[in-house]
Design a protein around this motif. Structure first.
Motif, mmCIF file in Angstrom:
data_model
loop_
_atom_site.group_PDB
_atom_site.id
_atom_site.type_symbol
_atom_site.label_atom_id
_atom_site.label_comp_id
_atom_site.label_asym_id
_atom_site.label_seq_id
_atom_site.Cartn_x
_atom_site.Cartn_y
_atom_site.Cartn_z
ATOM 1 N N GLY B 40 50.253 41.640 32.836
ATOM 2 C CA GLY B 40 49.418 40.465 33.058
ATOM 3 C C GLY B 40 49.510 39.992 34.494
ATOM 4 N N GLY B 41 50.719 39.982 35.032
ATOM 5 C CA GLY B 41 50.916 39.588 36.427
ATOM 6 C C GLY B 41 50.168 40.511 37.370
ATOM 7 N N ALA B 42 50.282 41.815 37.126
ATOM 8 C CA ALA B 42 49.621 42.789 37.995
ATOM 9 C C ALA B 42 48.108 42.604 37.941
ATOM 10 C CB ALA B 42 50.001 44.203 37.576
ATOM 11 N N PHE B 43 47.587 42.361 36.732
ATOM 12 C CA PHE B 43 46.133 42.204 36.604
ATOM 13 C C PHE B 43 45.664 40.922 37.290
ATOM 14 C CE2 PHE B 43 46.621 44.647 32.399
ATOM 15 C CZ PHE B 43 46.713 45.826 33.106
ATOM 16 N N LEU B 44 46.444 39.852 37.138
ATOM 17 C CA LEU B 44 46.081 38.580 37.787
ATOM 18 C C LEU B 44 46.019 38.775 39.300
ATOM 19 C CD1 LEU B 44 45.512 35.599 37.452
ATOM 20 C CD2 LEU B 44 47.948 35.158 37.595
ATOM 21 N N LEU B 45 46.999 39.504 39.823
ATOM 22 C CA LEU B 45 47.022 39.746 41.269
ATOM 23 C C LEU B 45 45.765 40.495 41.702
ATOM 24 C CD1 LEU B 45 48.805 39.615 43.877
ATOM 25 C CD2 LEU B 45 49.434 41.949 43.349
ATOM 26 N N LEU B 46 45.443 41.558 40.933
ATOM 27 C CA LEU B 46 44.283 42.370 41.293
ATOM 28 C C LEU B 46 43.001 41.554 41.229
ATOM 29 C CD1 LEU B 46 45.027 45.829 39.693
ATOM 30 C CD2 LEU B 46 44.425 45.393 42.048
ATOM 31 N N ILE B 47 42.856 40.788 40.143
ATOM 32 C CA ILE B 47 41.638 39.976 39.973
ATOM 33 C C ILE B 47 41.500 38.971 41.107
ATOM 34 C CG2 ILE B 47 40.848 38.004 38.615
ATOM 35 C CD1 ILE B 47 39.730 40.435 37.532
#
Lengths: 510, 114
Positions: B40-47
């Motif tokens: 979730g953290g990685a996806f939030l960063l990417l988004i």
């Protein structure tokens, strides 16, 4: 050069075919596809020889938007190793999974998952950007776990789950790094990223996260906990694939990240950081060589011994980061620096190659022994040398290469690393290499000693082993020795093939 | 301190929380959940990188990456859950011996929470 596409596409197609088919046709189709992949890979060789590197833009879309396939000399070596080991392990697997009903059921799942894994591996060697590398790493990781749990024993399930958790964690760390890198640079392509890499907190963190993720996947010393149980509890052909090929994919990516994407941070471009990160990796690698080999000497189960030997042998690969970082960090360096840079590269790539062949041969031979004796306990090996001479010979040949004795490929690898260490004035790495060689000799002789123990009762029956299995194991071991005899041709291909990436960048700097 | 920085710090915090959970929790299900929190953290960063330049349109590339990442994360999670279920079933059938002495800590954690 569109047939480069087939290097990735063929294994995936094969996986689909094997998934649909039933019965004896599965193994046949699998072997057919393996041979086709080997043919396509060999077919790429002349192109690499003449052009140095090949690039294909998929669908005609260029770098920032589209997905490109990029192959250079380094990638070619990994592709070829995968294809050679893949075909031989496939032939072995045809015999291995035909032995009884239980193995038949395993074989039906082996082929689709293995071809999927193969496609992922080839993709890693061909991919040209950091994000596709992540996806393909996940493909290899998930299918590698799938192969690990093939036998469905509780031990293998537990080992597989631990492997999966470690692999998932590692790739998420890598993905976080990719996110940061994209935020900082707005690029994903390896070469484009490398061109305008600057030192900033974001890129430094990204570098740390990506390297950390790949180290966990390559099982460097403190992160090796998942490797021995997973590699030793899998069926023999799977162990061979995992140890010889799968760990090499993340190492390949590490080389790419280190030398192509982050030359500005790893001391390649002249700026020297306070603590060269390469020295740190080399240190861990050196510790892995000594500790892994020591653990291997202590094991009494053959497959576990070979798995720990993998931990040790992987350590040698990381010496290149230390060898190259110091030289470039120091600025000008001694004259003839390119000579030993080339030596370090050759030694490392040769080590990947020789370890892949030798380790696959060892695991396949261990599988033959386990089939014949019903166990892989070293104590149960009574007078095996007398009763199974071919397998004992295979063990010895592969062992000779691991130790680095002269006629083998392993010798060339360690000799090159030794010369690079001495020529660059870093004699302490030479000590590590020699000590590691001695420890390796200790565990190889331990295996061989057990095979020669005379037996009190000759009556303990051995199950017959299909000749396809013994012969493929022998072929791998012989190939390892022969490529040692033909070292000059292989070396000649290497610097040539490396033109596109690290060496030319090296030649460009003063 | 732009919105992008706020989001990326939140993402890093989420990922760090996940790593903490992965290390400290011994229950296998919790480990899988911790991995999903890191994801979730990685996806939030990417988004959040999609809108880092505050332009008229967000960058579509990170969206594509997150979509792919979610697919990967879901399949890995599904696989992990299937493995956990299988391990629990096999240990339930043969409670002691084999797996018990091979790996005592895993045996414990797969049966009961912390």
């Amino acid at each position: 050069m569109t047939h480069m596409l087939w290097v990735v596409l063929l294994p995936f197609l094969g996986a689909l075919c094997c998934l649909i088919l039933r019965g004896r046709a599965v193994a046949g189709t699998g072997i057919l596809f393996s041979l086709a992949v080997l043919a396509v890979c060999t077919n790429l060789l002349p192109g690499i020889w003449t052009q140095g590197q090949i690039r294909v833009e998929l669908g005609g879309w260029a770098a920032p938007l589209g997905i490109g396939l990029h192959l250079d000399g380094l990638g070619t070596f990994f592709l070829l190793l995968t294809a050679i080991v893949g075909v031989l392990v496939g032939l072995y697997a045809a015999g291995f999974f035909a032995q009884d009903k239980k193995h038949n059921a395993m074989g039906r799942h082996f082929w689709p998952i293995w071809l999927l894994l193969w496609g992922g591996l080839n993709g890693v060697y061909l991919c040209s950007d950091v994000f596709n590398a992540y996806v393909l790493l996940e493909v290899t990781g998930l299918s590698a776990v799938g192969l690990t749990v093939l036998s469905k024993t509780t031990a293998s399930l537990v080992a597989g789950l631990r492997y999966l958790l470690a692999a998932m964690f590692a790739s998420l760390m890598y993905l976080l790094g990719v996110g940061l890198l994209y935020a900082a640079c707005g690029q994903l392509d390896f070469v484009l990223l490398g061109q305008d890499m600057t030192q900033s907190p974001a890129t430094l963190t990204a570098f740390g996260l990506m390297v950390f993720g790949l180290l966990v996947k390559t099982a460097l010393l403190p992160f090796h906990f998942w490797l021995p149980p997973a590699h030793s509890s899998a069926p023999a052909p799977v162990s061979a694939i995992l140890s010889a090929l799968v760990v090499k994919a993340s190492f390949f990516l590490l080389l790419r990240i280190w030398f192509t994407v982050f030359p500005a941070l790893t001391g390649q471009a002249g700026s020297s950081p306070v603590l060269p990160p390469g020295l740190f990796l080399g240190l861990l690698g050196g510790l892995a060589v000594l500790w892994g080999s020591l653990q291997a000497v202590r094991q009494i189960r053959l497959k576990l011994l070979i798995a720990y030997s993998t931990v040790g042998q992987l350590g040698y690969l990381f010496l290149i980061f230390a060898l190259l970082s110091v030289s470039h960090g120091a600025g000008g360096g001694p004259s003839g620096a390119t000579d030993w840079t080339a030596m370090a590269w050759t030694g490392t790539v040769f080590h990947v190659f020789s370890h892949g062949l030798a380790k696959a041969a060892l695991f396949l031979a261990a599988g033959c022994l386990a089939l014949a004796m019903g166990t892989d306990d070293l104590n149960a090996m009574r007078n095996i040398a007398g009763r199974m001479p071919v397998i004992t010979f295979t063990l010895a040949m592969a062992g000779v290469s691991l130790m680095g004795l002269p006629p083998s490929a392993g010798f060339v690898a360690k000799w090159m690393l030794l010369r690079a260490a001495l020529a660059s004035g870093q004699w302490w790495w030479a000590v590590v290499i020699i000590l590691g060689g001695l420890l390796t000799a200790a565990y190889v002789f331990k295996i061989l000693a057990y095979t020669f123990v005379p037996s009190q009762d000759e009556t303990v029956p051995l199950r017959p082993v299909p000749p396809a299995m013994t012969l493929t194991a022998l072929a791998l071991a012989l190939l390892c020795a022969v490529s040692g005899f033909r070292a000059e041709e292989v070396i000649a291909l290497l610097p040539h093939g490396l033109d596109g990436s690290p060496l030319s960048a090296q030649g460009g700097s003063p | 301190m732009t919105t992008f920085h706020l989001y990326s710090f939140a993402a890093m915090l989420l990922a760090a929380l996940g790593v903490y959970g992965l290390i400290t929790r011994r229950h296998l299900l919790r480990k899988v959940m911790a991995l999903n929190i890191i994801a979730g953290g990685a996806f939030l960063l990417l988004i959040s990188t999609a809108y880092r330049n505050q332009g008229a349109f967000p960058d579509p590339v990170p969206h594509a990456m997150v979509l792919t990442g979610i697919v990967v994360a879901i399949s890995a999670t599904g696989f992990a859950l299937a493995l956990i279920q299988r391990i629990q079933k096999q240990l339930g059938q043969r409670p002691d011996q084999e797996a018990g002495d091979e790996n005592p800590d895993q045996t414990e954690t797969s049966r009961s929470g912390p």
